[in-house]
Design an enzyme around this catalytic site. Structure first.
Site, PDB file in Angstrom:
ATOM      1  N   GLY A  44       0.902  -1.532   0.092  1.00 47.14           N
ATOM      2  CA  GLY A  44      -0.059  -0.139   0.123  1.00 47.14           C
ATOM      3  C   GLY A  44       0.696   1.293  -0.003  1.00 47.14           C
ATOM      4  O   GLY A  44       2.135   1.493  -0.257  1.00 47.14           O
ATOM      5  N   LEU A 102       5.739  -0.798  -1.056  1.00 44.17           N
ATOM      6  CA  LEU A 102       4.932   0.872  -0.956  1.00 44.17           C
ATOM      7  C   LEU A 102       4.931   1.535  -2.403  1.00 44.17           C
ATOM      8  O   LEU A 102       5.344   0.980  -3.303  1.00 44.17           O
ATOM      9  CB  LEU A 102       5.665   1.721   0.358  1.00 44.17           C
ATOM     10  CG  LEU A 102       6.344   0.681   1.775  1.00 44.17           C
ATOM     11  CD1 LEU A 102       6.754   1.827   3.007  1.00 44.17           C
ATOM     12  CD2 LEU A 102       4.564   0.314   2.439  1.00 44.17           C
ATOM     13  N   GLU A 113       3.248  10.058  -5.477  1.00 47.02           N
ATOM     14  CA  GLU A 113       2.959   9.503  -6.244  1.00 47.02           C
ATOM     15  C   GLU A 113       1.906   9.699  -6.822  1.00 47.02           C
ATOM     16  O   GLU A 113       1.040  10.368  -5.433  1.00 47.02           O
ATOM     17  CB  GLU A 113       2.830   7.842  -5.342  1.00 47.02           C
ATOM     18  CG  GLU A 113       2.725   7.145  -5.803  1.00 47.02           C
ATOM     19  CD  GLU A 113       3.033   5.986  -5.677  1.00 47.02           C
ATOM     20  OE1 GLU A 113       2.110   5.692  -4.577  1.00 47.02           O
ATOM     21  OE2 GLU A 113       2.366   4.415  -5.811  1.00 47.02           O
ATOM     22  N   CYS A 167       1.863   0.423  -8.469  1.00 46.49           N
ATOM     23  CA  CYS A 167       2.725   0.727  -7.963  1.00 46.49           C
ATOM     24  C   CYS A 167       4.130   0.661  -8.805  1.00 46.49           C
ATOM     25  O   CYS A 167       4.777   1.985  -8.374  1.00 46.49           O
ATOM     26  CB  CYS A 167       2.732  -0.372  -7.297  1.00 46.49           C
ATOM     27  SG  CYS A 167       3.506  -2.282  -7.325  1.00 46.49           S
TER      28      CYS A 167
HETATM   29  P1  NDP Z   1      -3.453   2.540   1.610  1.00 47.33           P
HETATM   30  O1  NDP Z   1      -1.912   2.080   1.802  1.00 47.33           O
HETATM   31  O2  NDP Z   1      -4.416   3.828   1.752  1.00 47.33           O
HETATM   32  O3  NDP Z   1      -4.501   1.405   1.483  1.00 47.33           O
HETATM   33  C1  NDP Z   1      -3.796  -0.239   1.889  1.00 47.33           C
HETATM   34  C2  NDP Z   1      -3.872  -1.114   2.861  1.00 47.33           C
HETATM   35  O4  NDP Z   1      -3.533  -0.327   3.956  1.00 47.33           O
HETATM   36  C3  NDP Z   1      -5.758  -1.466   2.144  1.00 47.33           C
HETATM   37  O5  NDP Z   1      -6.168  -2.508   2.997  1.00 47.33           O
HETATM   38  C4  NDP Z   1      -5.931   0.020   3.856  1.00 47.33           C
HETATM   39  O6  NDP Z   1      -7.492  -0.265   4.046  1.00 47.33           O
HETATM   40  C5  NDP Z   1      -4.877  -0.431   4.308  1.00 47.33           C
HETATM   41  N1  NDP Z   1      -4.603   0.440   5.328  1.00 47.33           N
HETATM   42  C6  NDP Z   1      -4.686   1.907   5.718  1.00 47.33           C
HETATM   43  N2  NDP Z   1      -4.714   2.551   6.463  1.00 47.33           N
HETATM   44  C7  NDP Z   1      -4.301   1.592   7.765  1.00 47.33           C
HETATM   45  C8  NDP Z   1      -4.045   1.558   8.678  1.00 47.33           C
HETATM   46  N3  NDP Z   1      -3.764   2.926   9.225  1.00 47.33           N
HETATM   47  N4  NDP Z   1      -3.273   0.431   9.680  1.00 47.33           N
HETATM   48  C9  NDP Z   1      -3.685  -0.846   8.439  1.00 47.33           C
HETATM   49  N5  NDP Z   1      -3.741  -1.263   7.092  1.00 47.33           N
HETATM   50  C10 NDP Z   1      -4.486   0.513   6.372  1.00 47.33           C
HETATM   51  O7  NDP Z   1      -3.219   2.163   0.227  1.00 47.33           O
HETATM   52  P2  NDP Z   1      -3.991   3.290  -1.300  1.00 47.33           P
HETATM   53  O8  NDP Z   1      -5.632   2.059  -0.794  1.00 47.33           O
HETATM   54  O9  NDP Z   1      -4.426   4.057  -1.742  1.00 47.33           O
HETATM   55  O10 NDP Z   1      -3.124   1.411  -2.285  1.00 47.33           O
HETATM   56  C11 NDP Z   1      -2.479   2.355  -3.415  1.00 47.33           C
HETATM   57  C12 NDP Z   1      -1.111   2.637  -3.118  1.00 47.33           C
HETATM   58  O11 NDP Z   1      -0.354   1.016  -2.305  1.00 47.33           O
HETATM   59  C13 NDP Z   1      -0.494   3.115  -3.563  1.00 47.33           C
HETATM   60  O12 NDP Z   1       0.451   4.029  -3.043  1.00 47.33           O
HETATM   61  C14 NDP Z   1       0.551   1.965  -4.129  1.00 47.33           C
HETATM   62  O13 NDP Z   1       2.211   2.779  -4.657  1.00 47.33           O
HETATM   63  C15 NDP Z   1       0.840   1.122  -3.472  1.00 47.33           C
HETATM   64  N6  NDP Z   1       0.715  -0.098  -3.880  1.00 47.33           N
HETATM   65  C16 NDP Z   1       1.829  -0.860  -3.909  1.00 47.33           C
HETATM   66  C17 NDP Z   1       2.690  -2.280  -4.642  1.00 47.33           C
HETATM   67  C18 NDP Z   1       3.991  -3.088  -4.326  1.00 47.33           C
HETATM   68  O14 NDP Z   1       3.831  -3.273  -4.683  1.00 47.33           O
HETATM   69  N7  NDP Z   1       4.909  -2.258  -4.230  1.00 47.33           N
HETATM   70  C19 NDP Z   1       1.608  -2.556  -5.514  1.00 47.33           C
HETATM   71  C20 NDP Z   1       0.321  -2.652  -5.010  1.00 47.33           C
HETATM   72  C21 NDP Z   1      -0.171  -1.004  -5.080  1.00 47.33           C
HETATM   73  P3  NDP Z   1      -8.640   0.237   2.985  1.00 47.33           P
HETATM   74  O15 NDP Z   1      -7.913   0.313   2.291  1.00 47.33           O
HETATM   75  O16 NDP Z   1      -9.706  -0.629   3.803  1.00 47.33           O
HETATM   76  O17 NDP Z   1      -8.809   1.098   4.208  1.00 47.33           O
END
Ligand code: NDP
Length: 503
Positions: free
Chosen positions: A237, A260, A394, A293
């Site tokens: 994420g 990330l 990003e 990502c």
């Molecule tokens: P987020 O970081 O917002 O969310 C990712 C996951 O984390 C979701 O399941 C989300 O749940 C959860 N989450 C959010 N807040 C918390 C918290 N405080 N504690 C624990 N879990 C939490 O990312 P995005 O949804 O915006 O996804 C896109 C991002 O992911 C981009 O930055 C991208 O680069 C990255 N990414 C990286 C990849 C890689 O392989 N490096 C691959 C794919 C994406 P919920 O959505 O339910 O809030």
């Protein structure tokens, strides 16, 4: 598998704990939205700390249960392979589920569902190949060896953009090793992880080995990352959320694997076939509407071909078809959530205010049929500069900034002038130059004359603020197993307890 688009439509779905669907303890549900219409289409359980605790307890019990713990590695591998076969058997339903939840193209989701079973097969094959070592210690009549064993209950937090693909990369090796897991999918794409949990049971994997607890990040995700019963976290994420999770995990002294965000450089030298490089750049940024990502969102072009390249890029971008994700001729669908659309609009606006030029795109599509959805035209911002805010943050949308460079040294400095370090790409016919780039660029992956060419057989991950830890290849088997050192004295001698034995 009962969870399909048809059964979910207009209904409610609970968590999947200890092999069955259960209602959330507090009885709270939240809506999941269809990105093509912005309308809710089903409700998922909003998990709280009690639900998370039930899921972790279930995973812990399964970890200790002889049905899983005492299974041979070969038999465990067979179950993991079977799970992959079931994904293939239900590929169309799973693809439809993800497409409806996150708005990604049906053709891409179908391709992912066909690739996922191979990944299960690959890690299933490794289940009985994870070996320890014998250590030649400086003592006689002593056998010293390392065992590799499961690390315990793994907490997995996955994003919405390719939920099953991202989950498989760590779930398959984790199961092959003998770990148990609690998965928290994104609130924006919950359904496919729940459907997969059903297939886990159908594959013959014992109840409790895979649990799925749903809800938003701030509540459910936060509770999971504070739970003392978790042995390691996998997070995919954003960098900001990664920081919070690593902070929570540190409270329990638990390690993480962090995948990330990125702001990946995509470099074009003047010695290449421009058309080929344009196609590479287009697929690197506009595939999945830029919601990947590894998106090559900063494009650096050698000055002599800059104008010609931008012209060709604009011409090719005009032919990218924005449309409904279920249509076979669609190239890019909507963004997955309203907040993503707002973020894209914000950064394009700031780019223009800071002096970039919208060469193509820069708005929502004018087509009436797309008006209600979260669509955005593929956008090229020319005359970009690396210090502009859209080149530093990003965006996770279909926006690429293009700027010229004059020398190789300048290009490397620009490429590395970012807090991220996930992926990178270069187009050149000069192999020496390509290798210098590969050595000097700060990124977990380097693509030469290709882009987004990922494979589960090779280790990948980020550097700098793009994360740490690796998935893929044998490396991931080490990430999710633990070494235990065993020492045997076979001298048969009765030692004086107060004499220190050196040999
Ligand atoms: P987020 O970081 O917002 O969310 C990712 C996951 O984390 C979701 O399941 C989300 O749940 C959860 N989450 C959010 N807040 C918390 C918290 N405080 N504690 C624990 N879990 C939490 O990312 P995005 O949804 O915006 O996804 C896109 C991002 O992911 C981009 O930055 C991208 O680069 C990255 N990414 C990286 C990849 C890689 O392989 N490096 C691959 C794919 C994406 P919920 O959505 O339910 O809030």
């Amino acid at each position: 598998m009962k969870t399909t688009v048809q059964t979910l439509q207009g209904s409610r779905i609970g968590h999947f704990i200890d092999g069955a669907f259960v209602a959330p303890r507090a009885g709270v549900y939240a809506p999941s939205y269809d990105p093509t219409t912005a309308e809710p289409w089903y409700e998922f359980a909003q998990g709280d700390a009690g639900d998370v605790d039930a899921a972790v307890r279930s995973a812990k019990a399964a970890l200790l249960d002889p049905a899983w713990r005492r299974m041979t590695q070969t038999d465990r591998g067979k179950l993991v392979r079977r799970l992959g076969e079931l994904v293939l058997a239900h590929a169309e339903d799973l693809a439809q589920l993800e497409c409806r939840d996150n708005g990604k193209l049906i053709k891409e989701m179908r391709a992912q569902m066909r690739a996922i079973p191979d990944s299960y097969g690959y890690f299933a094959g490794m289940a009985d190949k994870l070996q320890g070592d014998t250590i030649p210690v400086n003592k006689l009549d002593t056998l010293n060896f390392n065992l590799r064993e499961p690390i315990g209950v793994v907490g997995m937090i996955i994003p919405w953009n390719s939920p099953l693909m991202m989950l498989t990369g760590t779930l398959a090796p984790c199961l092959a090793i003998g770990n148990t897991v609690v998965v928290k999918p994104s609130e924006h794409a919950t359904a496919s992880a729940l459907a997969l949990a059903e297939l886990v049971i159908e594959a013959g994997i014992p109840a409790g080995v895979v649990n799925v607890v749903t809800g938003d990040g701030a509540t459910t995700g936060d509770a999971l990352t504070r739970h003392p019963g978790i042995a390691k976290y996998v997070f995919t994420g954003s960098t900001d959320t990664g920081r919070k999770i690593a902070g929570n995990a540190a409270g329990n002294l638990v390690p993480c694997q962090m995948e990330l965000g990125g702001k990946s450089p995509h470099v074009v030298f003047s010695d290449v076939d421009i058309e080929r490089a344009v196609n590479g750049v287009v697929s690197g940024i506009f595939a999945a509407a830029g919601q990947t990502c590894v998106a090559g969102s900063r494009c650096f072009v050698e000055a002599p071909v800059y104008e010609r390249f931008v012209e060709a890029l604009v011409e090719r971008t005009r032919r990218v078809k924005v449309g409904h994700p279920l249509a076979e001729d669609t190239d890019i669908g909507p963004l997955a959530l309203a907040a993503q659309l707002e973020k894209v609009e914000h950064f394009v606006g700031s780019g223009v205010r800071e002096g970039a030029r919208v060469a193509v795109g820069g708005r929502k599509p004018q087509d009436e049929a797309l008006a209600r959805g979260w669509y955005y035209e593929p956008t090229v911002l020319a005359e970009a500069r690396n210090e502009m805010s859209f080149m530093r943050h990003e965006i996770f949308g279909p926006v690429v900034g293009v700027m010229p460079f004059s020398s190789e040294d300048e290009m490397i400095a620009l490429a590395n002038d970012t807090e991220y370090g996930l992926a990178s790409g270069i187009w050149t016919r000069d192999i020496d130059r390509a290798m210098r780039f590969a050595r000097n660029v700060e990124a977990g992956t380097v693509w030469i004359n290709t882009y987004r060419s990922a494979a589960f057989m090779s280790a990948n991950g980020g550097t700098k603020k793009s994360g740490y830890g690796r998935r893929g290849g044998f490396e991931v088997m080490r990430e999710f197993s633990r070494l235990k050192n065993v020492v045997i004295d076979y001298s048969g001698a009765m030692q004086d307890p107060f004499v220190i034995r050196l040999r």
